[in-house]
Design an enzyme around this catalytic site. Structure first.
Site, PDB file in Angstrom:
ATOM      1  N   ASN A  30      10.778  -3.975   1.130  1.00 12.59           N
ATOM      2  CA  ASN A  30      11.181  -5.117   0.295  1.00 12.59           C
ATOM      3  C   ASN A  30      12.061  -4.709  -0.885  1.00 12.59           C
ATOM      4  O   ASN A  30      12.862  -5.503  -1.357  1.00 12.59           O
ATOM      5  CB  ASN A  30       9.975  -5.972  -0.146  1.00 12.59           C
ATOM      6  N   CYS A  31      11.940  -3.455  -1.346  1.00 15.32           N
ATOM      7  CA  CYS A  31      12.830  -3.011  -2.436  1.00 15.32           C
ATOM      8  C   CYS A  31      14.288  -2.960  -1.988  1.00 15.32           C
ATOM      9  O   CYS A  31      15.189  -2.841  -2.809  1.00 15.32           O
ATOM     10  CB  CYS A  31      12.428  -1.637  -2.946  1.00 15.32           C
TER      11      CYS A  31
ATOM     12  N   TYR B  26      19.357  24.897 -15.444  1.00 14.31           N
ATOM     13  CA  TYR B  26      20.629  24.831 -16.145  1.00 14.31           C
ATOM     14  C   TYR B  26      21.712  25.618 -15.431  1.00 14.31           C
ATOM     15  O   TYR B  26      21.565  26.808 -15.146  1.00 14.31           O
ATOM     16  CB  TYR B  26      20.496  25.339 -17.586  1.00 14.31           C
TER      17      TYR B  26
ATOM     18  N   SER C 218       5.089  -3.583   7.032  1.00 13.21           N
ATOM     19  CA  SER C 218       5.652  -2.474   6.270  1.00 13.21           C
ATOM     20  C   SER C 218       7.176  -2.499   6.203  1.00 13.21           C
ATOM     21  O   SER C 218       7.834  -1.545   6.573  1.00 13.21           O
ATOM     22  CB  SER C 218       5.198  -1.152   6.913  1.00 13.21           C
TER      23      SER C 218
ATOM     24  N   PRO D 117     -18.900  -4.396  -2.937  1.00 14.59           N
ATOM     25  CA  PRO D 117     -18.785  -2.980  -2.561  1.00 14.59           C
ATOM     26  C   PRO D 117     -18.206  -2.743  -1.172  1.00 14.59           C
ATOM     27  O   PRO D 117     -17.866  -1.622  -0.844  1.00 14.59           O
ATOM     28  CB  PRO D 117     -20.221  -2.465  -2.658  1.00 14.59           C
TER      29      PRO D 117
ATOM     30  N   LYS E  13      20.319  23.582 -23.633  1.00 15.79           N
ATOM     31  CA  LYS E  13      19.323  22.705 -24.249  1.00 15.79           C
ATOM     32  C   LYS E  13      19.426  21.362 -23.547  1.00 15.79           C
ATOM     33  O   LYS E  13      20.283  20.539 -23.871  1.00 15.79           O
ATOM     34  CB  LYS E  13      19.581  22.550 -25.752  1.00 15.79           C
TER      35      LYS E  13
ATOM     36  N   ARG F 249      -6.047   9.094   9.444  1.00 13.84           N
ATOM     37  CA  ARG F 249      -6.058  10.554   9.310  1.00 13.84           C
ATOM     38  C   ARG F 249      -7.443  11.054   8.882  1.00 13.84           C
ATOM     39  O   ARG F 249      -7.864  12.137   9.250  1.00 13.84           O
ATOM     40  CB  ARG F 249      -5.004  11.003   8.291  1.00 13.84           C
TER      41      ARG F 249
ATOM     42  N   GLY G  56      -2.442  -2.489  -4.640  1.00 11.69           N
ATOM     43  CA  GLY G  56      -1.071  -2.985  -4.697  1.00 11.69           C
ATOM     44  C   GLY G  56      -0.841  -4.022  -5.785  1.00 11.69           C
ATOM     45  O   GLY G  56      -1.558  -4.090  -6.779  1.00 11.69           O
TER      46      GLY G  56
ATOM     47  N   ALA H 139      -9.264  -3.348  -2.958  1.00 13.54           N
ATOM     48  CA  ALA H 139      -7.987  -4.055  -3.111  1.00 13.54           C
ATOM     49  C   ALA H 139      -6.975  -3.115  -3.729  1.00 13.54           C
ATOM     50  O   ALA H 139      -7.312  -2.281  -4.585  1.00 13.54           O
ATOM     51  CB  ALA H 139      -8.172  -5.299  -3.976  1.00 13.54           C
TER      52      ALA H 139
END
Lengths: 564, 564
Positions: free
Chosen positions: A44-45, A435, A41, A280, A443, A24, A286, A284
């Site tokens: 994995n969760c 609320y 991609s 430089p 509260k 992008r 993750g 890295a």
């Protein structure tokens, strides 16, 4: 019009985010993702829930495909492609194509390492036996499913009580397996405090699982009948069809180390605020990197998807010349276990104490509360247990843990945002939140947490804590201000009992020369009592979170002892 | 040891909070609540749900009783006691005891007015007929229940589409009544923007209610058969057994005005930051006061329970000598309607425009998004529609509206906290929130909202909006980058169709001398397209929120027109 070539090692979370953002930002760049595994991609969760058949189809875990990357982003994804060496001088990668069985070189202008973390392999013999799994990949999960569906596994031992261990336990129970969860430490979720994880431990027992704390596994052996024997250090042994090993992850730094990139004190890749390594031309992101913790100020490893995505995006911006800085992490996380949800942000008391920060410059204090997740007069209110850690000096919010059936995530997210903005307990007191009776309280629990903590910071009330109640100093008088029926059901040893409604009449019965530690069920009535007593010249302190917190603390302490 | 006497007029929300806090601050004070009604501190937000029998017993609405106030707080509550005059010179109240039928005087050292708000009585004849209700009190609700349970009311006309009107509609439908909702304006929830309330209007229709927008009632007439005829300005009439009038509330200021206290420009009681009126011995809190809006900087009336409670507590602190300041309000609110939830914080576009602030110093822009409330790969993700309003100049967050089945309140609360701390869209981009697949996404909707808005503030993308799409300037080309099957199902008139995957190959088909407005379904693919096009020298803008937002906007506009 050829642009720079950006090479990305690792296509999950941080790597994928980085690649998409880079496109992008720079339509001209050549962008290549090298992924050693068979997928790019993937979610994995979601692996534990795929094992549990909550997520029914493997395709659902495939967040993106190489075709999608090509089509949408003109990004080339090379699967089965392991980067085995970085030649930093020549800015070239040595890539091993596992499918074609050949090695080749590839040049880069900018390199992003997103190698992730590998499962920690604990010193247990026999972990390579059939039936032993580290739940890190889709093939792992597929194989566990096969063990359940085709080979009718009946029982499992899960080693490790962190996120993955708990999620695997839930999902194996959901599949009808008898599960024993073995944890080396004296609590599950060791990044949290023991009293706050106790509801999870109780839930594990309620669901028929066996929880073995302070328990170490020595060996796993596969028997002739295909069952696995799990031998414990204690000499006991457990039998199961499946063993899940989930004792944590460690940053995958082999490639970085071999390339001579600087590592941090915790063994992760060292990066600056731009996610740039000591080279430089190499960034890295993750699970493999060490990042700064905004509360402790220390380097930390936080292998979670949210920060990984942010870092990947930021590294792309940095590569494309943007002036960006990673703000660090605060450790916001959540785990669901059956109907319980434990959410947190910021370090725990245990962590702060172990780092020597509790009584240090942060000047920590904590309060507990047990509010309903919505108005009590609307049916279905579930009680939350909340622990807020803050600086006694200026009220700055330092950490939060919330456990309950509903509403824990919402309050944690709100307080995480307050912390991000350097907020104090006074900000929580003043928060204006949604609320309506089915959604909260006039509260809100966030407001209540702020009010209770602000009372402490302003010096309107002093608090004592559950862990002091069983061994108070000799001259302390413990005062229970609950109703008689509550007192009869159970109370703290040695407590004098005067219900709040009778306190003003019977105040003369109390000594002015002794400290009085007042408690009720959750800490509200005792707060009223303590305020009144103080104004009449008594030295009253309030048990934060009341008998309910005391019970959580005590059960946690006993549970850990029983596990010996 | 007699202390000061604090008198409080009105025992609900602000008054009750003030009394309880005053006691905690000052054990010596004499504290008296005068409540003209039969209850103290009842849950008025629960009334619609009591009508709907969700809350089954009247007692559940009684949050506190006079006995509880006496026992816990040593606060005297006088019910049926109307304060009819304030003698400010002598600091005395004239109290009318409606039960004893007598008037008496009472002195005060500090007086707190918490009279609340009264239902607006619109200019409709016959509103005093039997069967016509303003839902403000427990007896009102009890009587509506009786009409349903004993007199078998079959149908209702609800006049007014704000919070109470919607909640009453839901609860009457729940009770099996045929409901017609009549709203004078061109949308329900007029404090929100029309496209954001459209899902609620759609839900009303789905649930079999009749929604009549831009419709005014002229008269209600009770017929011989006990049915009510509701006559509209249009000449039509509706028939029903019940009529609910819920066209809003106005501050109850008679007592304050008679006492010569200053009122604000909107007719509420004027107070300073300490909630002090123009008389230094009189404070005022709750629905009756005008407070400062933190975003617009203008005085506002916000009759909600959360701010009322905060103000009551703060007034008590001020009376007890604390240096406190009310930070103002931001208008956080939520309404549930069947399975839809609409939550908001900060002013709407409509309000900002009507105040002349949209293009003024705030320099407003808006973006839309439609994220899942949790990870899409975990089953059960519900789509949220979000609208974020922010300053184009510096990214400061100005307002949010979210509508959807799940997760709206959580994101609103997080963004409300960010706004409280002066947060920007960049803060949302960087927020570290709870993520596990059943609870959120690695890029939470809050992050996504921040990223999309930050792209605009940074100038990475320019957005156009749904309301411009039907009448674009002549030289604009509209480009649809969705897949062919999506385009075939419906598209914006005149749109050129090139799927994103083919865009880079077919870019030459597009003109460089015309503005190109790109859209997809939710705005993500078109953002990718716009980024690519811009980098190739095209003048591309992105339709924020895509075809989905366009549909909401268009339906809202058509719905309003059809209602004529």
């Amino acid at each position: 019009m050829a642009g720079r070539r950006i090479c990305i090692v690792g296509g999950v979370a941080g790597g994928a985010s980085c690649a998409a953002r880079a496109r992008r930002m720079d339509e001209q760049a050549e962008i290549i993702i090298f992924e050693k595994g068979p997928f790019v991609s993937f979610a994995n969760c979601g692996l534990p829930y795929y094992v549990g058949d909550v997520i029914r189809r493997e395709e659902h875990l495939l967040v993106a495909t190489p075709e999608m990357f090509q089509q949408r982003f003109r990004i080339e994804v090379r699967l089965h492609s392991e980067v085995v060496r970085i030649d930093r001088n020549r800015r070239r990668l040595l890539v091993r194509d596992h499918q074609a069985g050949r090695d080749y070189e590839e040049a880069y202008d900018a390199l992003v390492l997103s190698p992730g973390a590998a499962a920690v392999k604990p010193p247990i013999s026999g972990l390579d036996s059939e039936g032993v799994f580290f739940v890190r990949t889709i093939p792992d999960s597929r194989e566990i499913r096969r063990m359940i569906e085709e080979r009718h596994a009946q029982s499992a031992v899960v080693i490790g009580g962190g996120y993955i261990g708990l999620e695997m336990t839930e999902n194996l129970v959901r599949r009808g397996l008898q599960v024993t969860l073995v944890e080396m430490q004296d609590q599950v979720m060791p990044m949290c405090d023991p009293e706050m994880v106790w509801p999870l431990q109780e839930t594990l027992r309620d669901k028929g699982t066996t929880l073995r704390l302070k328990t170490q596994v020595k060996a796993v052996e596969r028997n002739a009948d295909e069952a696995l024997t799990v031998r414990l250090h204690s000499g006991e042994s457990l039998t199961a069809n499946l063993v899940i090993v989930a004792v944590g992850v460690r940053p995958e730094v082999q490639l970085a180390r071999d390339a001579g990139l600087a590592l941090g004190p915790l063994g992760g890749i060292r990066v600056n605020e731009r996610m740039q390594t000591s080279d430089p031309f190499i960034w890295a992101v993750g699970d493999a990197v060490e990042v700064s913790h905004v509360i402790t100020g220390l380097e930390t490893l936080l292998p979670l998807a949210g920060p990984a995505n942010r870092q990947g995006r930021l590294a792309a911006d940095a590569i494309c010349g943007r002036d960006v800085r990673f703000r660090g992490v605060q450790g916001t996380a959540v785990v669901g276990l059956f109907d319980q949800v434990l959410a947190m942000t910021g370090p725990s008391e245990r962590v702060l104490k172990s780092l020597g920060l509790w009584n240090g410059p942060l000047d920590c204090e904590k309060i507990y509360l047990h509010p309903g997740h919505h108005a009590s007069y609307y049916p279905g209110a579930e009680t939350l247990a909340m622990k807020l850690i803050f600086s006694k000096r200026d009220g700055k919010i330092l950490g939060l843990q919330v456990v309950g059936k509903k509403g824990a995530v919402r309050r944690t997210d709100v307080i995480a945002m307050a912390m991000q903005k350097g907020g104090t307990v006074f900000d929580l007191e003043e928060a204006e939140l949604c609320y309506a009776p089915q959604f909260g309280s006039a509260k809100d629990p966030v407001n209540l947490a702020g009010m209770i903590a602000a009372n402490v910071v302003r010096g309107d009330v002093e608090v004592v804590h559950a862990e002091s109640m069983d061994r108070p100093p000799e001259d302390v008088l413990i005062l229970d201000v609950r109703e008689p029926f509550e007192y009869r059901r159970g109370h703290i040893a040695g407590a004098v009992h005067i219900p709040l409604g009778a306190l003003r009449q019977r105040m003369a019965e109390l000594p002015k020369d002794r400290e009085i530690w007042v408690y009720c069920y959750v800490g509200q009535r005792s707060y009223l009592a303590a305020r009144a007593l103080r104004q009449y010249g008594y030295r009253a302190k309030n048990l934060s979170g009341g008998y309910r917190t005391y019970t959580m603390w005590r059960q946690a302490a006993q549970g850990a002892d029983n596990a010996l």
